[in-house]
Motif scaffolding. Structure first.
Motif, PDB file in Angstrom:
ATOM      1  N   GLY B 350       0.817  -1.211   0.000  1.00  0.00           N
ATOM      2  CA  GLY B 350       0.000   0.000   0.000  1.00  0.00           C
ATOM      3  C   GLY B 350       0.851   1.261   0.000  1.00  0.00           C
ATOM      4  O   GLY B 350       0.567   2.213  -0.743  1.00  0.00           O
ATOM      5  N   TRP B 353       2.329   1.820  -3.381  1.00  0.00           N
ATOM      6  CA  TRP B 353       1.334   2.329  -4.337  1.00  0.00           C
ATOM      7  C   TRP B 353       1.021   3.795  -4.062  1.00  0.00           C
ATOM      8  O   TRP B 353       0.987   4.634  -4.972  1.00  0.00           O
ATOM      9  N   ARG B 373      -8.242   7.085  -5.886  1.00  0.00           N
ATOM     10  CA  ARG B 373      -7.477   5.879  -5.587  1.00  0.00           C
ATOM     11  C   ARG B 373      -6.677   6.022  -4.296  1.00  0.00           C
ATOM     12  O   ARG B 373      -6.592   5.104  -3.497  1.00  0.00           O
ATOM     13  N   GLU B 376      -8.906   5.502  -1.554  1.00  0.00           N
ATOM     14  CA  GLU B 376      -9.303   4.099  -1.460  1.00  0.00           C
ATOM     15  C   GLU B 376      -8.168   3.235  -0.937  1.00  0.00           C
ATOM     16  O   GLU B 376      -8.365   2.365  -0.078  1.00  0.00           O
ATOM     17  N   VAL B 377      -6.987   3.464  -1.455  1.00  0.00           N
ATOM     18  CA  VAL B 377      -5.844   2.639  -1.016  1.00  0.00           C
ATOM     19  C   VAL B 377      -5.569   2.896   0.468  1.00  0.00           C
ATOM     20  O   VAL B 377      -5.287   1.964   1.229  1.00  0.00           O
ATOM     21  N   GLN B 380      -7.876   0.932   2.284  1.00  0.00           N
ATOM     22  CA  GLN B 380      -7.561  -0.496   2.204  1.00  0.00           C
ATOM     23  C   GLN B 380      -6.455  -0.887   3.180  1.00  0.00           C
ATOM     24  O   GLN B 380      -6.321  -2.047   3.551  1.00  0.00           O
ATOM     25  N   ILE B 381      -5.614   0.092   3.531  1.00  0.00           N
ATOM     26  CA  ILE B 381      -4.539  -0.202   4.489  1.00  0.00           C
ATOM     27  C   ILE B 381      -5.078  -0.115   5.918  1.00  0.00           C
ATOM     28  O   ILE B 381      -4.798  -0.966   6.759  1.00  0.00           O
TER      29      ILE B 381
END
Lengths: 791, 433
Positions: B350, B353, B373, B376-377, B380-381
């Motif tokens: 993550g 990215w 993004r 979102e990322v 996600q982490i």
């Protein structure tokens, strides 16, 4: 509301205190305390995706692929690391959007730096990453940046290659090496996305178990030099087989393509090898493709062997053996499956009419024969691997499990980690013993019997505990009185006794009665009832009553013209005792059944080619006494030993000898459960070595060495351990030598020069690792030791 | 609110870091007072004081000490986390430089309370000057009988080992610190078991921050009531606030909990001349940023949390209008990417990215999709990583988006350096103009 109790019906089970009850995806289940959520879900048929999780490794919760929802916990939890508790409500990806989303997220992360080289990756088609990307991924990636790359591949060893860009940092390989094998030579290095598996520059991946890391790698990061780019998993036919290399008895999966073995994997067998095997079992199968394979019968004409038809060879062999008229000895080697061994037992007694048969070509003592006949042959299963795991104490005698039965070492290590005490009567405290956190009981070669008789009372008490096990290796035969002492120790303490031979066929041969005083199933030749029994099962009028000769006696009898013919199968010259060549030369007629053109073949008058283990169905019996069935991965026109013996028997006038492996096994089964008399155990006094000049040699053959079954596999051979000379610091000081100095050890027939390793070695002994027996002889001979060039 | 110097009371004296300098003001008097109590009473005293961990998480210290099982027959350990590495945090290192004996005295008292006979001070490897000061203080304490066998005739023995880390942010995570201290690669351990049960060498261990431990002697001397007379009910006591960034006089100000950023700014001489506040981060880069509207939020765990951030280390970083928020966030994420230990997937991949995406925005070639993004990322982490490092990395961008979405959106067409001259935000501003 009416409250109903759970125990309305009679068949309701009482709640067990060692169980916890939880709900997974709405299904209530009870599992033993300490069960991980991921295992409990598996039992309900719910596969939570995972990479780092492995049931035989400690949880690490690193990959985060198995995140699931646990009611009451604010964050998704790793199912692989959280244990079930009473009343827990778990929702996996099947019922929880949170879990499903978390798993898709992790999968997306795993793929951003993973190359899209599946079409050329060895793992493609059997890849957990590929498969779980399908089940738990999203089909497309949102990552459009540059991927991390590494130069590829790097060698972790000659055999194990690493493509770092494929690695998902699950740490299965490093955890296997550390936790299971005890060989922590590989480790994760660097940080963040640069994290990678690595190895020290100056310390090789010196592990006999390295191939397992390839098998448990959930991606194609680890590959083997021998299999890399050679095949696609979906082109392979898989066959369950048993390993032919040692008496550990591993279940394997043999993958073949176009009638050639492409690779071998450890099969899952919780009772034996769990999910592991050793590198020899995994990689050593190229011998099948050797150009020394025998493909047609050979007969000797004008002093030269020439190819012949089966008819001609069978007639020649039958005539030669008939001429010998009962004065034939049978010698078999370790490659025989138990069905073939049994066929030799039958053939020798019924067709050759003699008990002159021995499966121990290495030369062995009458004490060993008596020991095996009395205490091991036909005793069935046990002690087992599970017994080792549950034992309070295990004593190793003349046995280095890492070299001599590597899967025994893994199970002992598992046991030792859980509290089993391992002790070893040995000339040195080996690295293998250190892996077992073992206690070393020093003993120079030849004086082990004395060491056993003089065990400290507290050690003896350890073996008086229920479940204690004594494991004795085949090298014990070379130390007079040792097998007597081992047996007596077990009698005295009640400890279970396990005999661990080196070769896959040894225990089966013993159970089949390939000893001069033994019929199948542990029946003594000398016992009339046993002979009647045997004759009845064989449908024969009688079996020979006279005890036969063991191998050394047979060889002498050949020279003395009391035996004129030899029937040999799977025996190599190197296996035979010194001076055997003269006897082979002196024999009037020699028939050899073999797979390869070994040196022994050159002494043969008739040679029959036979199928190798992967070319036939059959079984081995491992050290536990467990039958290890093996299916046939390769087609062949070659016959099994049993089939050759059957047609040869017919040619010699005994028709109908069984050769079907299933029927042979069924017949051998009839011999089990013998309750009659046994050969009495040996009673040989120990003969401690005479004082003399020099040091007593201690040596054992390593797992990996240049033998024919390991031929054709250079990557495996390159991982063999370098030869070393071990001396105690005291001996080294006396010699003026320090660690790493080249030491020359000289015996009666040659010398070995290797670097010095300072170790715990019994006073008066020197250990030479690697294959030293050719140059120096066996353990117990006196050798001279000097710093190279100063001798 | 006034400054309340306790730990920093005598930092201006030339020999504040020596045993003599420390003793001149009653140093090590607390030790005798502690020895006069039963260990459990010392734990109770610290519980009563409400002292909370000063390393960032704010866990109640006395409760942590109370978790250590007593009479278990195992050795106990105290480990001082002196691996201060959080961007913006600079309080433990100055404390160790100027007043290392308060730490040593706190170590003895805490060890006595949890019944540890060996304590370790794990100091970040990049601060050799602090390592030398602490090592020298420990030597002095040994020589004066304040460490070693039978300290002050109490019958209590304590060995103290000063250990230098090798410079990894992850080693500030307490279990990674323990692995590192044991000689392994610093990566966080699976919990449970928690360190209080199986920490250093699988034995019960308390891991405390430097400032936390150094606060203990003053609590023993002055009592729990004294301590709770400062701050709020949930955030009692005084604290070292280290103000850095675009202020006239960056520095450390010891003041009661509940002090506001406005007061801290005043003590720091206000913003640099000619500039105004753009945003500030209350407790290291791992907490969401705040703006001018939050200047009067009391510096307590609960109030800062209510304002949408975290107190963290209590070391505000102050940024003026010359700062590109995109650039600042990108630098922080570059830090997390560099320091991610690699163990777990969300943090390892993550951060890789996020940096890729943020650099696009910083250089003006990002897209609206990239902004989505990054959010979102980050999501996600958050909550999926193995330890708090991942959560920390997931924090800065969403925090910045809350107040500076428009500015961040400029990254879809204009480079941050075109909008905000990088030099203007540094002390070099105007030097070569």
């Amino acid at each position: 509301m009416t409250v109903t109790t759970a125990s309305t019906s009679g068949d309701t089970l009482e709640p067990r205190p060692d169980l916890v009850t939880l709900t997974i995806d709405g299904v209530e289940t009870s599992v033993p305390k300490g069960t991980l959520i991921i295992r409990a879900a598996e039992q309900l048929g719910v596969a939570v995706p995972r990479f780092c999780d492995h049931p035989l490794l400690d949880p690490v919760a690193a990959c985060r692929m198995c995140l699931i929802e646990v009611e009451g916990m604010p964050k998704p939890q790793p199912a692989c690391a959280v244990t079930c508790s009473d009343g827990m409500v778990v929702k996996t990806q099947m019922t929880s959007a949170v879990a499903g989303e978390a798993q898709r997220s992790v999968m997306e992360f795993l793929l951003i730096n993973h190359p899209l080289d599946c079409p050329i990756c060895d793992k493609g088609g059997e890849c957990p990453l590929q498969n779980q990307a399908m089940t738990s991924g999203q089909g497309d990636t949102r990552f459009d940046g540059p991927k991390r790359t590494f130069p590829k591949p790097i060698n972790l060893s000659a055999q194990v290659l690493l493509d770092r860009e494929r690695c998902v940092s699950c740490a299965r390989c490093t955890r296997f090496a550390e936790q299971i094998a005890g060989d922590p030579f590989i480790e994760l290095l660097e940080r963040g996305s640069q994290q990678q598996v690595g190895i020290a520059d100056d310390v090789p991946f010196n592990s006999y178990y390295s191939g397992n890391t390839i098998q448990i790698c959930p991606v194609g990061a680890l590959t083997s030099a021998m299999y890399r780019f050679r095949s696609r998993p979906f082109d392979l036919a898989s066959t369950p087989t048993a390993c032919e290399h040692c008496a550990s008895g591993c279940s394997l999966r043999t993958d073949s393509r176009r009638n050639a073995v492409m690779r071998r994997l450890a099969a899952v067998d919780p009772e034996v090898n769990e999910e592991w095997n050793c590198d020899k079992g995994r990689f050593a199968f190229r011998y099948l493709e050797s150009d020394r394979r025998l493909t047609s019968p050979l007969v000797r004409e004008g002093g030269e062997l020439r190819p012949a038809s089966w008819d001609e060879a069978l007639v020649a062999a039958a005539n030669g053996l008939k001429t010998a008229d009962g004065k034939t000895g049978t010698v078999t080697g370790g490659r025989l499956m138990v069905e073939d061994a049994y066929a030799f037992s039958v053939f020798t007694r019924r067709v050759l009419g003699t008990n002159d048969i021995d499966f121990r070509p290495k030369g062995s003592s009458p004490e060993e024969e008596q020991f095996l006949a009395a205490r091991v042959a036909g005793r069935g299963l046990g002690p087992t691997y599970a017994d080792l795991e549950g034992a309070p104490a295990v004593l190793l005698v003349a046995f280095e499990p890492e070299d001599e039965s590597p899967i025994v070492l893994l199970r002992l290590r598992k046991a030792a980690k859980a509290g089993t005490r391992v002790l070893a009567v040995a000339p040195a405290a080996s690295r293998g013993l250190a892996k077992l956190d073992g206690t070393w009981i020093p003993s120079v070669p030849g004086s082990e019997a004395t060491a056993l008789q003089n065990l400290a009372p507290d050690v003896v008490d350890l073996f008086g505990q229920a479940g204690a096990v004594v494991l004795v290796g085949e090298r014990a035969a070379a130390s007079p009185g040792l097998l007597t002492a081992v047996g007596e120790l077990c009698d005295r303490t009640g400890a279970a006794l396990g005999w661990v031979p080196r070769r896959a066929g040894d225990r089966g041969a013993l159970d089949a009665g390939l000893l001069p005083t033994l019929l199948p199933g542990g029946r003594p030749v000398a016992d009339a009832a046993a002979r009647v029994d045997t004759a009845a099962i064989w449908g024969a009028a009688e079996v020979p009553e006279t005890a036969g000769r063991d191998l050394p006696t047979m060889l002498k009898a050949v020279e003395d013209r009391e035996i004129s013919a030899l029937l040999m199968a799977g025996v190599q010259l190197d296996d035979l005792p010194d001076g055997a060549e003269a006897a082979l030369r002196a024999a009037e007629f020699v028939v050899v059944l073999d797979t390869h053109d070994h040196a022994v073949v050159q002494f043969a008058d008739v040679v029959f080619p036979v199928a190798a283990a992967p070319e036939k169905a059959g079984s081995f019996v491992n050290w536990e006494g467990r039958v290890r069935p093996s299916s046939q991965p390769l087609r062949t026109s070659l016959m099994t030993d049993a089939r050759v013996l059957s047609v040869l028997g017919a040619e010699m006038g005994v028709a109908g000898l069984e050769s079907d492996p299933v029927a042979l096994m069924a017949q051998l089964e009839e011999f089990s459960g013998w309750e009659g008399a046994r050969v009495s155990p040996p009673s040989v006094a120990g003969a401690p070595p005479d004082p003399g000049p020099g040091l007593l040699l201690a040596t054992w053959r390593p797992l990996l060495e240049a033998t024919h079954l390991q031929s054709g596999e250079p990557y495996l051979a390159a991982t063999a351990r370098a030869q070393e000379v071990w001396l105690s610091t005291g001996e080294a000081r006396e010699l003026g030598a320090s660690e790493g100095d080249m030491i020359t050890v000289t015996g009666a027939s040659g010398s070995v020069t290797a670097p010095l390793v300072l170790a715990e070695v019994a006073a008066g002994a020197v250990v030479v690792t690697g294959n030293a027996h050719r140059a120096l002889g066996a353990s117990g001979v006196r050798v001279q030791v000097a710093v190279e060039g100063q001798g | 609110m006034p400054l309340t110097p306790v730990l920093s009371a005598h930092w201006d004296e030339a020999d504040s870091y020596t045993l003599d300098g420390y003793r001149r003001h009653g140093g090590y008097d607390a030790l005798a007072l502690a020895f006069a109590k039963q260990p459990d009473d010392v734990i109770q005293l610290v519980k009563d004081s409400g002292l909370r961990g000063r390393g960032g998480a704010g866990f109640p210290t006395g409760m942590k000490w109370g978790f250590v099982p007593q009479g278990d027959g195992k050795p106990h350990y105290l480990v001082v986390n002196a691996d201060e590495s959080e961007p913006g945090a600079c309080k433990d290192v100055p404390l160790m430089l100027a007043n290392p004996h308060s730490l040593v005295e706190g170590v003895v008292i805490a060890s006595y309370a949890i019944r540890a006979n060996h304590a370790f001070i794990y100091i970040r490897g990049e601060v050799p000057h602090a390592i030398r000061r602490v090592a020298s203080a420990v030597r002095e304490a040994y020589a004066a009988g304040l460490l070693g066998q039978n300290i002050l005739g109490s019958g209590f023995d304590l060995e103290v080992t000063v250990h230098a880390g090798a410079g990894a942010y992850i080693c500030g995570e307490e279990t990674a610190l323990l692995d590192s201290l044991e000689g392994f690669r610093g990566q966080p351990r699976l919990k449970p078991p928690f360190p209080a049960v199986a920490g250093l060498y699988a034995s019960p261990t308390v891991v405390n921050n430097v400032e936390t431990i150094a606060s203990v002697p003053s609590i023993v001397t002055n009592g729990a009531d004294w301590y709770t007379s400062y701050g709020s009910e949930k955030s009692p006591g005084v604290k070292l606030f280290a103000v850095s960034g675009h202020v006239e006089r960056p520095g450390i100000f010891e003041a009661p909990m509940g002090t506001t950023m406005r007061e801290l700014l005043e003590w720091a001489g206000g913003m640099r001349k000619g500039h105004r506040l753009k945003f500030w981060v209350p407790g290291g880069s791992s907490v969401p940023l705040l703006t001018e509207e939050h200047l009067d939020v009391p510096y307590t765990y609960e109030d800062i949390a209510a304002a949408g951030s975290m107190l963290g280390t209590g070391t505000p970083m102050v940024f003026d209008e010359t700062t590109s928020v995109t650039r600042a966030v990108t630098r922080w994420l570059e830090f997390y990417k560099h320091e991610s230990c690699g163990k777990c997937t969300p943090c390892r991949e993550g951060t890789y990215w996020l940096v890729d995406l943020l650099r696009r925005l910083e250089s003006g070639v990002g897209s609206d999709d990239d902004i989505t993004r990054i959010n979102e990322v980050s999501a996600q982490i958050a909550g999926r990583s193995f330890c708090a490092l991942g959560d920390a990395a997931a924090t800065p961008f969403p925090g910045a988006m809350k107040y500076f979405a428009d500015e961040i959106a400029l990254g879809t067409h204009t480079a941050a350096s075109d909008l905000y001259d990088p030099v203007a935000a540094t002390v070099l501003a105007g030097v070569n103009a």
